[in-house]
Design a protein around this motif. Structure first.
Motif, PDB file in Angstrom:
ATOM      1  N   GLU A   1      -5.447 -12.087  -4.526  1.00 51.32           N
ATOM      2  CA  GLU A   1      -4.677 -11.037  -5.217  1.00 51.32           C
ATOM      3  C   GLU A   1      -3.589 -11.730  -6.116  1.00 51.32           C
ATOM      4  O   GLU A   1      -3.364 -12.811  -5.841  1.00 51.32           O
ATOM      5  CB  GLU A   1      -4.415  -9.875  -4.407  1.00 51.32           C
ATOM      6  N   SER A   2      -3.147 -11.104  -7.063  1.00 44.47           N
ATOM      7  CA  SER A   2      -1.853 -11.712  -7.569  1.00 44.47           C
ATOM      8  C   SER A   2      -0.574 -11.983  -6.737  1.00 44.47           C
ATOM      9  O   SER A   2      -0.491 -11.258  -5.773  1.00 44.47           O
ATOM     10  CB  SER A   2      -1.172 -10.753  -8.643  1.00 44.47           C
TER      11      SER A   2
ATOM     12  N   HIS B   1      -9.754 -13.083  -9.860  1.00 44.33           N
ATOM     13  CA  HIS B   1      -9.319 -12.012  -8.828  1.00 44.33           C
ATOM     14  C   HIS B   1     -10.534 -11.220  -8.612  1.00 44.33           C
ATOM     15  O   HIS B   1     -10.753 -10.301  -7.805  1.00 44.33           O
ATOM     16  CB  HIS B   1      -8.188 -11.200  -9.362  1.00 44.33           C
TER      17      HIS B   1
ATOM     18  N   MET C   1     -14.159 -10.688  -7.287  1.00 43.39           N
ATOM     19  CA  MET C   1     -15.296 -11.016  -6.698  1.00 43.39           C
ATOM     20  C   MET C   1     -16.817 -11.031  -7.240  1.00 43.39           C
ATOM     21  O   MET C   1     -17.425 -11.908  -6.755  1.00 43.39           O
ATOM     22  CB  MET C   1     -15.118 -10.319  -5.305  1.00 43.39           C
ATOM     23  N   GLY C   2     -16.748 -10.241  -8.054  1.00 45.58           N
ATOM     24  CA  GLY C   2     -18.103 -10.342  -8.639  1.00 45.58           C
ATOM     25  C   GLY C   2     -18.626 -11.382  -9.559  1.00 45.58           C
ATOM     26  O   GLY C   2     -19.723 -12.039  -9.480  1.00 45.58           O
TER      27      GLY C   2
ATOM     28  N   LEU D   1     -11.064  -6.739   1.923  1.00 45.80           N
ATOM     29  CA  LEU D   1     -11.229  -7.131   0.627  1.00 45.80           C
ATOM     30  C   LEU D   1     -12.464  -6.492   0.079  1.00 45.80           C
ATOM     31  O   LEU D   1     -12.673  -6.022  -0.994  1.00 45.80           O
ATOM     32  CB  LEU D   1     -10.694  -8.528   0.117  1.00 45.80           C
ATOM     33  N   MET D   2     -13.680  -7.036   0.721  1.00 49.37           N
ATOM     34  CA  MET D   2     -14.859  -6.733   0.380  1.00 49.37           C
ATOM     35  C   MET D   2     -15.179  -5.350  -0.044  1.00 49.37           C
ATOM     36  O   MET D   2     -15.829  -4.768  -0.592  1.00 49.37           O
ATOM     37  CB  MET D   2     -16.018  -7.715   1.110  1.00 49.37           C
TER      38      MET D   2
ATOM     39  N   SER E   1     -13.054  -2.913  -0.434  1.00 51.28           N
ATOM     40  CA  SER E   1     -12.479  -2.166  -1.003  1.00 51.28           C
ATOM     41  C   SER E   1     -12.619  -2.501  -2.500  1.00 51.28           C
ATOM     42  O   SER E   1     -12.362  -1.694  -3.507  1.00 51.28           O
ATOM     43  CB  SER E   1     -10.794  -2.495  -1.062  1.00 51.28           C
ATOM     44  N   ILE E   2     -13.699  -3.172  -2.901  1.00 49.56           N
ATOM     45  CA  ILE E   2     -14.271  -3.226  -3.995  1.00 49.56           C
ATOM     46  C   ILE E   2     -15.468  -2.170  -4.377  1.00 49.56           C
ATOM     47  O   ILE E   2     -16.454  -2.143  -3.840  1.00 49.56           O
ATOM     48  CB  ILE E   2     -14.910  -4.701  -4.270  1.00 49.56           C
TER      49      ILE E   2
ATOM     50  N   ILE F   1      -7.192  -1.549   2.647  1.00 49.94           N
ATOM     51  CA  ILE F   1      -6.238  -2.036   3.530  1.00 49.94           C
ATOM     52  C   ILE F   1      -4.868  -1.625   3.231  1.00 49.94           C
ATOM     53  O   ILE F   1      -4.508  -1.266   2.207  1.00 49.94           O
ATOM     54  CB  ILE F   1      -6.297  -3.388   3.222  1.00 49.94           C
ATOM     55  N   PRO F   2      -4.306  -1.064   4.406  1.00 55.65           N
ATOM     56  CA  PRO F   2      -2.789  -0.543   4.120  1.00 55.65           C
ATOM     57  C   PRO F   2      -1.982  -1.280   3.417  1.00 55.65           C
ATOM     58  O   PRO F   2      -2.224  -2.662   3.990  1.00 55.65           O
ATOM     59  CB  PRO F   2      -2.382   0.118   5.401  1.00 55.65           C
ATOM     60  N   GLY F   3      -0.995  -0.873   2.804  1.00 51.36           N
ATOM     61  CA  GLY F   3       0.243  -1.846   2.434  1.00 51.36           C
ATOM     62  C   GLY F   3      -0.201  -2.738   1.192  1.00 51.36           C
ATOM     63  O   GLY F   3      -1.296  -2.462   0.496  1.00 51.36           O
ATOM     64  N   SER F   4       0.832  -3.554   1.163  1.00 50.14           N
ATOM     65  CA  SER F   4       0.399  -4.751   0.035  1.00 50.14           C
ATOM     66  C   SER F   4       0.788  -5.938   0.402  1.00 50.14           C
ATOM     67  O   SER F   4       1.502  -6.082   1.646  1.00 50.14           O
ATOM     68  CB  SER F   4       0.957  -4.287  -1.263  1.00 50.14           C
TER      69      SER F   4
ATOM     70  N   ARG G   1       6.138  -9.786  -0.409  1.00 53.85           N
ATOM     71  CA  ARG G   1       6.700 -10.874  -1.254  1.00 53.85           C
ATOM     72  C   ARG G   1       6.924 -12.113  -0.794  1.00 53.85           C
ATOM     73  O   ARG G   1       7.146 -12.185   0.487  1.00 53.85           O
ATOM     74  CB  ARG G   1       7.928 -10.226  -1.737  1.00 53.85           C
TER      75      ARG G   1
ATOM     76  N   ARG H   1      -1.039  -5.933   8.228  1.00 51.36           N
ATOM     77  CA  ARG H   1      -1.784  -4.982   7.658  1.00 51.36           C
ATOM     78  C   ARG H   1      -3.147  -4.967   8.499  1.00 51.36           C
ATOM     79  O   ARG H   1      -3.994  -4.390   8.045  1.00 51.36           O
ATOM     80  CB  ARG H   1      -2.172  -5.491   5.938  1.00 51.36           C
TER      81      ARG H   1
ATOM     82  N   ASP I   1      -4.424  -4.703  -8.268  1.00 53.05           N
ATOM     83  CA  ASP I   1      -5.439  -5.691  -7.212  1.00 53.05           C
ATOM     84  C   ASP I   1      -6.160  -4.758  -6.730  1.00 53.05           C
ATOM     85  O   ASP I   1      -5.915  -3.612  -6.403  1.00 53.05           O
ATOM     86  CB  ASP I   1      -4.535  -6.511  -6.325  1.00 53.05           C
TER      87      ASP I   1
ATOM     88  N   ALA J   1      -8.436   0.326  -4.348  1.00 53.17           N
ATOM     89  CA  ALA J   1      -8.982   1.182  -3.569  1.00 53.17           C
ATOM     90  C   ALA J   1      -8.052   2.163  -3.054  1.00 53.17           C
ATOM     91  O   ALA J   1      -8.277   3.294  -2.757  1.00 53.17           O
ATOM     92  CB  ALA J   1      -9.518   0.119  -2.276  1.00 53.17           C
TER      93      ALA J   1
ATOM     94  N   PRO K   1     -20.923  -7.959 -13.042  1.00 55.27           N
ATOM     95  CA  PRO K   1     -21.275  -8.883 -12.044  1.00 55.27           C
ATOM     96  C   PRO K   1     -21.676  -8.076 -10.799  1.00 55.27           C
ATOM     97  O   PRO K   1     -21.328  -7.343 -10.277  1.00 55.27           O
ATOM     98  CB  PRO K   1     -19.968  -9.610 -11.685  1.00 55.27           C
TER      99      PRO K   1
END
Lengths: 329, 304, 344
Positions: free
Chosen positions: A43-44, A214, A216-217, A255-256, A258-259, A272-275, A278, A291, C200, C205, C273
């Motif tokens: 992610e960024s 970013h 995954m596809g 991550l998978m 959440s797509i 996934i909770p949170g981010s 920093r 997390r 992101d 999600a 994709p």
């Protein structure tokens, strides 16, 4: 095992600030075999683009490589002088960036730019270079290449420009192409075309690819192996198919999940909770521990390094025993 | 309290501390502004109260006892026996007052016109900005002279001295609004297309409320920079006009007036009557300008 | 089945023959010197659809499809060049009449950029309170404060966050604040313009789940604008596909993905994709989106369409009823396009 084409060892990238240095990339190591496509996903702020920039020696100051080594065919390249690095960029490592306009000079025709790149790196006459340039444009799917080569960048559409950039990256026959979000700025229908061209052309020219994205596809369709980055570290690295179908690291599996995909039926996405933390407050231990739903005491104190599990590597204490036993289930 | 500690921890304050030029400029400016504010308390005499003057003190050398009265003046005296140090303090007051007021006037006028031009666009924008363009083709001092001349023509002679200061403020302010209008218009054009403005429009907020509550606060950064640099220019403009004899009247002399008076004595050897006001003006204009330059760089994200 | 059969109640949103034309001409003097005529961009071309209470209609399309322009017209940020929008039977006419201010309480919008959609100089609590204060939903300041706290918690933040400024939050948290603001005046209908495209995936999600939960909890109706088919699939009951300002297909969401009718819909689906890597062989996607100032004749998709014939080049297609929706395609109408291979 023979020398890998590219080898990154314990790469650390830091940014000095007035509150002390921030570590943006922290101990990244991976190898890339000749002809291989490695996807780097994250992610960024995960440090994926910085890793790419460090390899081609284009880190924006004040960011700098604080420690670690980068080898291209066994030869160290992270401590070269700028002019030596310039000879490697373009000749041995090609680049494709997100915005085609950053790679193309609006004041010169495509022919000027391609021929200049070719002749800087290869001993060819003007005429031969032009012939090679037209061939390259033809390969990347520019219709009527011999005519359009004399056009300026603004006369091409976004997708066509990105094809030109791919041609430019391959102009001197590099061994490695680094593509940083090559399709992010493009429409869905054009994105698919560019991925196809990138993969096909690099294979044909025998270049390895590091594909930073970013999405995954895109990785799933293009890469052989994938490195999943989180907070400047590699969380999991291994063959694409296995990681997508059976992720080991809790971050990767989150991550998978959440797509959103076209095929799925369920109503809620895994979240996934949170981010991502920093850079200034990455927690001790595993950076993902606040997390993670499988967290235990050790995760909060000790930082996991990459542990071989089956045919991949995972930076997660859950798999420590697997290593101790030597073999997995 | 929280605001103060926030400021002390901010990047702006950090960059300020790291810039010796900015710190020095700030100290000089602060000393000059404070001494102007408290002039009646600091000055040894009120140079404009005829009762406190003694003609015998005329042309005292700086720092030396007067040959007739034995009094000592740090920066000497002029032909009337006025203490130069005191006249500088009082002159500084006038200069700063005119400068501040003129910049305030220019800032309010320019910001309002710039906001309206940028937000409304179309014909209103064209008219406002064409007027601004036309005005820019004349040197600011010429515009100020013109306005000053007209104002002088329409006020009755008996009021002239009283209104002179206000006319000066008006003239300098009117010659300086254009750059505020341009900067605010540019920032407004950027801000008005942002989604937070759309969100405000969506709930039916009136253009006036959107301009004042949403857009204006987001244009203040560059306005502050322009205002600081403008202050230095306004002080110099005021001095120029007063030097030319069309500014502050001799009854309320500014630094410019003092320099004009002083230059008459330059060739007869009484250099101090000219020199000290001139040095003060130089120090003031230079330090304010340096402060403005520093602020512009510090607030410019591209130079970080 | 029930999705498609007509419901007795009036739709919440009824859009008829909506068009939006922008004048993109060069300045007058340039036109005179260069001898160029005025140029117009038909951003939205004769679009009609309806949105029923409680459902999510998604509009998908690539750049230049006019999806954001439609969103802006629906919430009164842009005046249509032609056509009508009825909100619960009432016409949307942009003015500041009492009737319109009353209507404004009932719709809201969530914007694309979590960075530009919050005023950086305003505290979060003020940002969230603005709609209810301006629209007069709540007047008592203690009640406003209580409602802001409640909204912050509803979107997964804490009441204490109200006293912070937007820059203290991450992109995902800012989008939560933007959602809280959109809910502030208790609207029934929310236009979501690419609400997650700047986020992101893992944060996306969270936001998508939140939006669905809020819909169930508060009975909201959404118009969801996106370029991402997989996101749309996750959110929408029905989907409208836009190409160069015109709707080419509207269908029930599940059916659209199972059996896309219009060749453009098929192409879009093919281009996504594939994460599952079922080994599907992608059809080569042809060409790029034409310049909308100078769109192709007839069916605007014909230069890129593998099934195009001479009629498509000449004649603008009308609507053809399909099994679970409608499509604007001569080929579908004539039955000469093979059924899509269902690969998933």
């Amino acid at each position: 095992m023979s020398t890998p084409l590219l080898s990154v060892r314990d790469l650390v990238i830091k940014f000095p600030t007035r509150h002390g240095p921030l570590t943006a990339v922290d101990g990244v190591s991976f190898d890339l075999a000749a002809g291989e496509v490695l996807g780097v996903v994250g992610e960024s702020g995960a440090g994926k683009s910085l890793t790419g920039s460090a390899i081609i020696g284009l880190l924006d100051p004040p960011g700098h490589i604080a420690s670690g080594e980068i080898y291209l065919k066994g030869e160290r390249i992270d401590n070269l002088r700028p002019e030596e690095m310039r000879a490697i960029r373009g000749r041995r490592i090609g680049m494709v960036f997100q915005d085609p306009l950053t790679s193309l000079n609006p004041l010169y025709t495509i022919a000027d730019q391609l021929i200049e790149t070719i002749r800087t790196h290869l001993r060819l006459s003007e005429r031969e270079a032009r012939k090679r340039a037209i061939q390259l444009l033809d390969d990347v799917g520019i219709p009527a290449a011999s005519r359009r080569i004399d056009d300026y960048p603004h006369q091409f559409s976004g997708g066509m420009r990105q094809r030109v950039v791919i041609a430019l990256a391959l102009a001197a026959g590099p061994e490695l192409v680094i593509a940083d979000e090559p399709t992010t700025a493009l429409d869905v229908s054009v994105q698919a075309q560019i991925i196809d061209v990138l993969k096909e052309q690099c294979t044909q020219h025998g270049a390895s690819v590091i594909l930073i994205t970013h999405d995954m596809g895109v990785i799933a369709e293009t890469a052989d192996r994938v490195a999943v980055m989180y907070s400047g570290r590699i969380a999991e690295i291994g063959p694409v198919r296995e990681i997508i179908q059976n992720a080991k690291h809790p971050y990767t599996s989150g991550l998978m999940g959440s797509i959103p995909t076209l095929a799925q039926e369920e109503d809620r996405l895994v979240q996934i909770p949170g981010s991502m933390p920093r850079l200034s407050d990455i927690p001790p231990g595993c950076p993902f521990n606040p997390r993670c739903d499988k967290v235990f005491d050790k995760c909060r104190v000790h930082r996991p390094s990459l542990i071989p599990v089956e045919n991949r590597e995972v930076a997660c204490w859950l798999y420590e025993d697997t290593e101790a036993r030597g073999a997995a289930t | 309290m929280e605001a103060v500690s926030n400021f002390l921890a901010s990047d702006l304050f950090y960059r300020f501390r790291k810039s010796p030029v900015a710190v020095l400029a700030f100290i000089v400016t602060a000393v000059l502004v404070l001494s102007a504010l408290f002039a009646p308390l600091i000055a040894p005499q009120n140079p404009f109260d005829p009762g406190s003057l003694n003609l015998m003190n005329g042309f005292s050398q700086p720092g030396e006892p007067n040959q007739f009265t034995g009094e000592t003046f740090m920066l000497g005296t002029d032909d009337q026996g006025r203490d130069v140090f005191s006249t500088i303090l009082y002159g500084l007051r006038i200069s700063l007052f005119v400068g501040f007021s003129a910049v305030m006037f220019a800032m309010v006028l320019g910001s309002v016109l710039g906001l309206i031009a940028g937000y409304t666009g179309g014909r209103t924008d064209t008219i406002i900005m064409r007027i601004a363009d036309i005005q820019l083709t004349f040197p600011a001092i010429l515009v100020a002279l013109l306005i000053f001349g007209i104002a002088k023509g329409i006020t009755p002679p008996s009021y002239r001295d009283e209104v002179a200061i206000w006319v000066l403020i008006l003239a300098i302010g009117l010659s300086d609004w254009v750059q505020f209008a341009r900067v605010v218009r540019g920032a407004t054009l950027v801000e008005r297309n942002k989604e937070y403005v759309q969100a405000a429009k969506l709930i039916g907020r009136k253009p006036m409320a959107i301009m004042l509550k949403h857009i204006l606060p987001n244009t203040l950064g560059p306005v502050l920079v322009i205002a600081t640099i403008s202050l230095a220019l306004a002080i110099i403009a005021e001095a120029t006009l007063s030097f030319l004899g069309v500014g502050a009247p001799p009854t309320q002399p500014s630094l410019g007036t003092l320099i004009r008076i002083g230059q008459g004595f330059l060739f007869s050897g009484e250099y101090w009557i000219l020199l000290y006001p001139a040095v003060t003006l130089l120090a003031l204009a230079l330090s304010v300008n340096l402060l403005g330059d520093w602020l512009r760089d510090a607030l410019n994200p591209k130079l970080k | 089945m029930t999705e498609i059969s007509a419901q007795p109640e009036t739709p919440l949103i009824q859009v008829d023959n909506l068009s939006c034309v922008f004048d993109v001409s060069k300045p007058w003097l340039n036109r005179v010197v260069e001898r160029e005529p005025k140029q117009f961009l038909r951003a939205v071309d004769d679009v009609s659809f309806e949105i029923r209470k409680g459902e999510t209609l998604a509009l998908v399309g690539e750049s230049g499809s006019g999806k954001s322009t439609i969103a802006k017209m629906l919430v009164g940020l842009l005046e249509p060049s032609a056509g009508t929008i009825l909100f619960d039977g009432q016409p949307m006419i942009i003015d500041s009449s009492e009737r319109m201010m009353e209507l404004r309480k009932r719709f809201q919008m969530i914007f694309q950029s979590p960075y530009a959609s919050l005023n950086p100089r305003w505290k979060v609590a003020d940002v969230i309170a603005e709609p209810m204060v301006v629209l007069g939903v709540e007047k008592d300041s203690a009640k406003i404060q209580a409602r802001v706290d409640e909204l912050l918690e509803l979107v997964g933040l804490s009441a204490a966050d109200g006293s912070k400024f937007p820059h203290e939050f991450s992109g995902g948290q800012r989008q939560r604040i933007a959602i809280a603001r959109a809910l502030s005046s208790n609207p029934e209908f929310i236009v979501c313009d690419e609400p997650t495209s700047a986020l992101d995936v893992s944060v996306q999600a969270q936001i998508l789940n939140l939006m669905r939960d809020l819909q169930d909890q508060l009975g909201l109706t959404y118009l969801f604008i996106s370029h991402d088919l997989s996101v749309v699939r996750h959110m929408a009951n029905r989907i409208g596909v836009l190409y160069l300002g015109a709707l080419v297909e509207i269908a029930d969401s599940k059916e659209l993905f199972k059996a896309p009718q219009h060749p453009y819909t098929r192409m879009l689906l093919d281009a996504v994709p594939d994460l599952e890597m079922t080994g599907r062989q992608r059809k080569e996607v042809e060409g790029e989106i034409p310049n909308p100032i100078n769109p192709p004749s007839g069916c605007t998709f014909h230069p890129r369409c593998p099934f195009a014939n001479e009629r498509c080049e000449r004649e603008v297609p009308g609507w053809t009823q399909t099994r679970f929706g409608v499509a604007a395609c001569h080929g579908v109408g004539e039955g000469r396009i093979p059924a899509a291979e269902i690969t998933r």
